[in-house]
Design a protein around this motif. Sequence first.
Motif, short mmCIF file in Angstrom:
data_model
loop_
_atom_site.label_atom_id
_atom_site.label_comp_id
_atom_site.label_asym_id
_atom_site.label_seq_id
_atom_site.Cartn_x
_atom_site.Cartn_y
_atom_site.Cartn_z
N PRO A 158 -3.26 9.18 -3.11
CA PRO A 158 -2.46 10.34 -2.53
C PRO A 158 -2.07 10.11 -1.17
N GLN A 159 -2.82 9.70 -0.07
CA GLN A 159 -2.68 9.48 0.99
C GLN A 159 -1.53 8.15 1.32
N GLU A 160 -2.16 7.17 0.71
CA GLU A 160 -1.17 5.92 0.55
C GLU A 160 0.27 6.14 0.06
N MET A 161 0.31 6.91 -0.96
CA MET A 161 1.68 7.33 -1.47
C MET A 161 2.37 8.14 -0.68
N ALA A 162 1.91 9.05 0.18
CA ALA A 162 2.35 9.96 1.24
C ALA A 162 2.83 8.83 2.35
N ASP A 163 2.06 8.05 2.49
CA ASP A 163 2.36 7.14 3.82
C ASP A 163 3.80 6.03 3.34
N ARG A 164 3.63 5.79 2.06
CA ARG A 164 4.68 4.93 1.63
C ARG A 164 6.10 5.56 1.54
N LEU A 165 6.06 6.90 1.31
CA LEU A 165 7.28 7.72 0.97
C LEU A 165 7.84 8.15 2.49
N LYS A 166 6.76 8.21 3.37
CA LYS A 166 7.28 8.66 4.87
C LYS A 166 7.76 7.30 5.51
N GLU A 167 7.40 6.31 5.26
CA GLU A 167 7.98 4.94 5.59
C GLU A 167 9.47 4.88 5.25
N ILE A 168 9.67 5.26 4.10
CA ILE A 168 10.90 5.27 3.24
C ILE A 168 11.98 6.18 4.21
N VAL A 169 11.25 7.24 4.32
CA VAL A 169 12.25 8.61 5.16
C VAL A 169 12.41 8.01 6.41
N GLU A 170 11.40 7.50 7.04
CA GLU A 170 11.60 7.06 8.65
C GLU A 170 12.64 6.07 8.75
N LYS A 171 12.70 5.25 7.71
CA LYS A 171 13.65 3.95 7.78
C LYS A 171 15.09 4.75 7.34
N LEU A 172 15.22 5.58 6.50
CA LEU A 172 16.43 6.04 6.43
C LEU A 172 16.97 6.82 7.44
N GLN A 173 15.99 7.45 8.18
CA GLN A 173 16.50 8.28 9.28
C GLN A 173 16.95 7.37 10.51
N ALA A 174 16.33 6.23 10.67
CA ALA A 174 16.68 5.16 11.71
C ALA A 174 18.03 4.61 11.40
#
Length: 394
Positions: free
Chosen positions: A290-306
């Motif tokens: 679950p933590q790896e999944m949350a980290d992967r999703l967070k990476e996508i969100v941060e990329k979109l935000q940038a």
Amino acid sequence: MNANIDANENTKVKANMDDPIDSDQIMNPFEAVQLPRVINAAGKMTYLGSSAVRSEVASVMSAASQSYVDMAALKQAIQLRVAELTGAEAACITSCAAAGIIVSIAAVLTGTDLDKVEALPEIKGGKHEVILQKGHAVSFGANLTQMIRMTGATAKEIGTVNGVKPYHLEGAITEATAAIVYVVSHHAVSNEMLSLPEVVAIASKHHIPVIVDAAAEVDLKLYLAQGAALAVYSGHKAIGGPTSGLIIGRQDLIAACQLQEKGYARAMKIGKENIMGFYTALTYYLKEDPQEMADRLKEIVEKLQADIRGCGLTGISTKMAWDATRPIPRLQLIVEQNAAMSAKQLIGRLEQNNPSIRTRNHSADAGMIQFDPRELKIEETRIIAQVIQRIWEG
């Protein structure tokens, strides 16, 4: 200015982002029927096909679809394995979560009496009422109360949309009460409703089963651990399988669920390829960290935000927020009140674009658009930012 982005137009997009992505690089299998490719930033939504299954699941489904099997033996084998994997007494595979709700209600009305199964929606017996809190009488694309009424049962709503107290539930229980349905969903009102443990405590005193509609939820053990008799899930949302559903819970009630194939569930049957696809997806889902999944999703969100911030658009701001009950980060795009375009207008333009960009729009009236990363590819974030820029500056 046309908001569509194609292979040629991508080279002309004005943005301070290098190497624009060609939006036609990703194959669109629906092009044959002249439908645009969809970039899914809305999440695991039924109206978009919920989940894009992983290649391993697709391979198993392809092999199963080209083979023969004894369907009764297949269901029995898979259901036994699913029960073991989830820690439940027993399991029943259905065509979707909505079918799972109907099958579960039918099961508490009939038990394992085949005469009663075949008689529905005529209910043979005195128990015909299904209780639910008024804030749980949701629509998920169809009305939950209709799913209950399809079996012949009466949906009995208690309390108000902004308040349900224990005495409401106590007062609603009669000799006619067959079950209580409890909804766990972003659609449902969460404030001032009775919690599942509170509902179970009252229901257990009267020996009434509690059925949890947890269609899109991620935890396959929590609700049974809290005392639910049955828990219903979608197989094509959090689990990431093809269109399918799952009921887990008490052995006696699951036996009654399985018997509904002689009645209502016959019209909701699931094919061999989807059974195998669901089972394969489930095995991978249960292995995920679950933590790896949350980290992967967070990476996508941060990329979109940038990517969006890199466009330097005025009247728009972004922030990351987490789902209230699930480990899902989302990007919130806030459109200012004095902006030249409203959130709803931007949503409409994004949907009309090719590729069509779909977002999570529950708070659009408040000027907020949400981007859900679960079905979003990281290479699609730049396309989204480019399209938003073209629409906003057009």
